[in-house]
Structure formats: structure tokens, C-alpha cells
Design a protein around this motif. Structure first.
Motif, PDB file in Angstrom:
ATOM      1  N   GLY A  68       0.787  -1.221   0.000  1.00  0.00           N
ATOM      2  CA  GLY A  68       0.000   0.000   0.000  1.00  0.00           C
ATOM      3  C   GLY A  68       0.825   1.280   0.000  1.00  0.00           C
ATOM      4  N   HIS A  69       2.132   1.151  -0.174  1.00  0.00           N
ATOM      5  CA  HIS A  69       3.012   2.324  -0.192  1.00  0.00           C
ATOM      6  C   HIS A  69       3.031   2.954  -1.577  1.00  0.00           C
ATOM      7  N   ALA A  70       3.635   4.115  -1.643  1.00  0.00           N
ATOM      8  CA  ALA A  70       3.826   4.781  -2.936  1.00  0.00           C
ATOM      9  C   ALA A  70       4.716   3.909  -3.814  1.00  0.00           C
ATOM     10  N   PRO A  71       4.587   4.032  -5.118  1.00  0.00           N
ATOM     11  CA  PRO A  71       5.439   3.248  -6.018  1.00  0.00           C
ATOM     12  C   PRO A  71       6.921   3.474  -5.728  1.00  0.00           C
ATOM     13  N   ASN A  72       7.684   2.384  -5.787  1.00  0.00           N
ATOM     14  CA  ASN A  72       9.106   2.427  -5.480  1.00  0.00           C
ATOM     15  C   ASN A  72       9.910   2.599  -6.772  1.00  0.00           C
ATOM     16  N   LEU A  73      10.014   3.841  -7.222  1.00  0.00           N
ATOM     17  CA  LEU A  73      10.731   4.104  -8.468  1.00  0.00           C
ATOM     18  C   LEU A  73      12.235   3.954  -8.317  1.00  0.00           C
ATOM     19  N   ASP A  74      12.775   4.236  -7.126  1.00  0.00           N
ATOM     20  CA  ASP A  74      14.217   4.034  -6.917  1.00  0.00           C
ATOM     21  C   ASP A  74      14.569   2.555  -7.013  1.00  0.00           C
ATOM     22  N   GLY A  75      13.742   1.710  -6.398  1.00  0.00           N
ATOM     23  CA  GLY A  75      13.958   0.263  -6.500  1.00  0.00           C
ATOM     24  C   GLY A  75      13.846  -0.213  -7.937  1.00  0.00           C
ATOM     25  N   LEU A  76      12.882   0.330  -8.663  1.00  0.00           N
ATOM     26  CA  LEU A  76      12.717  -0.025 -10.073  1.00  0.00           C
ATOM     27  C   LEU A  76      13.951   0.389 -10.869  1.00  0.00           C
ATOM     28  N   ARG A  77      14.477   1.569 -10.606  1.00  0.00           N
ATOM     29  CA  ARG A  77      15.697   2.025 -11.305  1.00  0.00           C
ATOM     30  C   ARG A  77      16.841   1.043 -11.078  1.00  0.00           C
ATOM     31  N   LEU A  79      16.626  -2.142 -10.381  1.00  0.00           N
ATOM     32  CA  LEU A  79      16.357  -3.360 -11.158  1.00  0.00           C
ATOM     33  C   LEU A  79      16.719  -3.147 -12.625  1.00  0.00           C
ATOM     34  N   CYS A  80      16.324  -2.016 -13.169  1.00  0.00           N
ATOM     35  CA  CYS A  80      16.581  -1.723 -14.586  1.00  0.00           C
ATOM     36  C   CYS A  80      18.077  -1.591 -14.861  1.00  0.00           C
ATOM     37  N   GLU A  81      18.809  -1.023 -13.938  1.00  0.00           N
ATOM     38  CA  GLU A  81      20.253  -0.855 -14.116  1.00  0.00           C
ATOM     39  C   GLU A  81      21.003  -2.174 -13.981  1.00  0.00           C
ATOM     40  N   ALA A  82      20.365  -3.188 -13.382  1.00  0.00           N
ATOM     41  CA  ALA A  82      21.026  -4.472 -13.145  1.00  0.00           C
ATOM     42  C   ALA A  82      21.252  -5.270 -14.423  1.00  0.00           C
ATOM     43  N   GLY A  83      20.532  -4.952 -15.491  1.00  0.00           N
ATOM     44  CA  GLY A  83      20.819  -5.614 -16.752  1.00  0.00           C
ATOM     45  C   GLY A  83      19.656  -6.226 -17.480  1.00  0.00           C
ATOM     46  N   LEU A 102       8.516   3.925 -17.078  1.00  0.00           N
ATOM     47  CA  LEU A 102       9.243   3.907 -18.344  1.00  0.00           C
ATOM     48  C   LEU A 102      10.468   4.806 -18.268  1.00  0.00           C
ATOM     49  N   ASP A 103      10.325   5.970 -17.631  1.00  0.00           N
ATOM     50  CA  ASP A 103      11.471   6.874 -17.435  1.00  0.00           C
ATOM     51  C   ASP A 103      12.560   6.220 -16.593  1.00  0.00           C
ATOM     52  N   ALA A 104      12.150   5.355 -15.655  1.00  0.00           N
ATOM     53  CA  ALA A 104      13.112   4.678 -14.784  1.00  0.00           C
ATOM     54  C   ALA A 104      13.857   3.561 -15.505  1.00  0.00           C
ATOM     55  N   GLY A 105      13.379   3.208 -16.705  1.00  0.00           N
ATOM     56  CA  GLY A 105      14.086   2.205 -17.491  1.00  0.00           C
ATOM     57  C   GLY A 105      13.319   0.929 -17.779  1.00  0.00           C
ATOM     58  N   ALA A 106      12.073   0.832 -17.324  1.00  0.00           N
ATOM     59  CA  ALA A 106      11.292  -0.376 -17.608  1.00  0.00           C
ATOM     60  C   ALA A 106      11.103  -0.539 -19.112  1.00  0.00           C
ATOM     61  N   ALA A 107      11.159  -1.780 -19.569  1.00  0.00           N
ATOM     62  CA  ALA A 107      10.959  -2.066 -20.990  1.00  0.00           C
ATOM     63  C   ALA A 107       9.508  -1.858 -21.386  1.00  0.00           C
ATOM     64  N   GLY A 148      -0.166  17.249 -23.821  1.00  0.00           N
ATOM     65  CA  GLY A 148       1.104  17.945 -23.990  1.00  0.00           C
ATOM     66  C   GLY A 148       2.124  17.649 -22.905  1.00  0.00           C
ATOM     67  N   ARG A 149       1.920  16.568 -22.146  1.00  0.00           N
ATOM     68  CA  ARG A 149       2.874  16.242 -21.075  1.00  0.00           C
ATOM     69  C   ARG A 149       4.120  15.537 -21.581  1.00  0.00           C
ATOM     70  N   LEU A 150       4.046  14.942 -22.747  1.00  0.00           N
ATOM     71  CA  LEU A 150       5.220  14.304 -23.336  1.00  0.00           C
ATOM     72  C   LEU A 150       5.719  15.192 -24.463  1.00  0.00           C
ATOM     73  N   ALA A 151       6.989  15.487 -24.423  1.00  0.00           N
ATOM     74  CA  ALA A 151       7.572  16.325 -25.464  1.00  0.00           C
ATOM     75  C   ALA A 151       8.131  15.427 -26.566  1.00  0.00           C
ATOM     76  N   LEU A 152       7.609  15.591 -27.760  1.00  0.00           N
ATOM     77  CA  LEU A 152       8.098  14.851 -28.909  1.00  0.00           C
ATOM     78  C   LEU A 152       8.641  15.828 -29.936  1.00  0.00           C
TER      79      LEU A 152
END
Length: 161
Positions: A68-77, A79-83, A102-107, A148-152
Motif C-alpha cells: 500500500g506504499h507509494a510506487p518504489n521508483l528508486d527500487g525499479l531504477r 532493477l533496470c540498471e542491473a541488466g 518507463l522513465d526509470a528504465g522499464a521495458a 502535452g505532457r510528453l515532449a516529442l
């Protein structure tokens, strides 16, 4: 995607709920022999400790929110950096969390509400080095683009249209 092109995708599952981990592993083992569960972890830290001992891992499926906690984006980062490629498979469906993942590196990001066929397609696609856009992710991207939240770049907009 042709099943013949899919060969031995090795999968680890990181989710605090044992029933989810066991259910996904059992489903893969019994119905999708080309997808091999090789590890199951309640915590990302345990997965990261185990990872150097495995000869090959193609995909990690993880929940981004626990207890029930806020999403753990640091933990996700981490994981993504691990390979290995990371698929976020979550109950959370907010646009902000999907895009931040996705910004944190998730596929890719597959909502648990999207259903197991989308998780299966994501595992096969990402496991073979391709991308995958689940309905929840497509909807979040569309809403963000239209607001307009994503800049393309102009070229990226042309490709999408």
C-alpha cells in the motif's frame, strides 16, 4: 509473433505476494514451456543479491507498489540498471506511475487488469529484444500526448501520426 522464433526466455518474478509469484511461475511452466521461471523473490534486494549467480536472465517481471506504499521508483531504477529487461506488472494504473516507470528504465508496463495474454505477449516480445505496448500503457501515452505532457520532436510526431 511466431512461437517458433521464441527460444528459452528465462524469467525472474519479483512481487511481494507469494500467490502472485507462484501463480505466474506455475502458469508459465504448465502452458508456456518457452518461458522458463528461474527465480522468485518477494523483494528487489533479494533478487539483486541473487542476480550475479545466474548465468543468464532475459526478463524480470515486477510489481512497482508494495504494502500500500507509494510506487518504489528508486527500487525499479536499480532493477533496470542491473541488466535484464524489466516488465512492470502492476495493479497501479495511474498515468504518472506508468510514465515514471518507463522513465526509470522499464521495458514496458502491463497492468494486472490488462490480463494474462498481454503479460504473455510482453514476456515474449521483451524477452526477444522487442518492445511491447499493453493497453494500459497505450492509454497513458495517448492521454499524456494529448495533454502535452510528453515532449516529442516534430519527426516523432510524424512517425506516430
Amino acid at each position: 509473433m511466431d512461437d517458433a522464433s521464441i527460444v528459452g526466455i528465462r524469467v525472474a518474478i519479483v512481487d511481494e505476494h507469494e500467490v502472485v509469484r507462484a501463480g505466474v511461475a506455475s502458469w508459465l511452466e504448465s502452458r508456456h514451456p518457452e518461458l522458463t521461471p528461474v527465480g522468485s523473490f518477494a523483494r528487489a534486494a533479494d533478487f539483486l543479491t541473487w542476480l550475479p549467480s545466474t548465468p543468464r536472465l532475459d526478463v524480470v517481471v515486477t510489481e512497482i507498489q508494495g504494502n500500500g506504499h507509494a510506487p518504489n521508483l528508486d527500487g525499479l531504477r536499480r532493477l533496470c540498471e542491473a541488466g535484464p529487461a524489466v516488465i512492470v506488472h502492476s495493479v497501479v494504473t495511474s498515468d504518472e506511475v506508468i510514465l515514471s516507470s518507463l522513465d526509470a528504465g522499464a521495458a514496458t508496463y502491463v497492468s494486472k487488469a490488462d490480463g494474462r495474454d498481454h503479460l504473455l505477449d510482453a514476456l515474449r516480445s521483451v524477452g526477444n529484444g522487442d518492445g511491447y505496448v499493453a493497453p494500459s500503457m497505450a492509454a497513458a501515452l495517448h492521454r499524456s500526448l494529448s495533454k502535452g505532457r510528453l515532449a516529442l520532436s516534430e519527426r516523432e510526431r510524424q512517425v506516430l501520426v
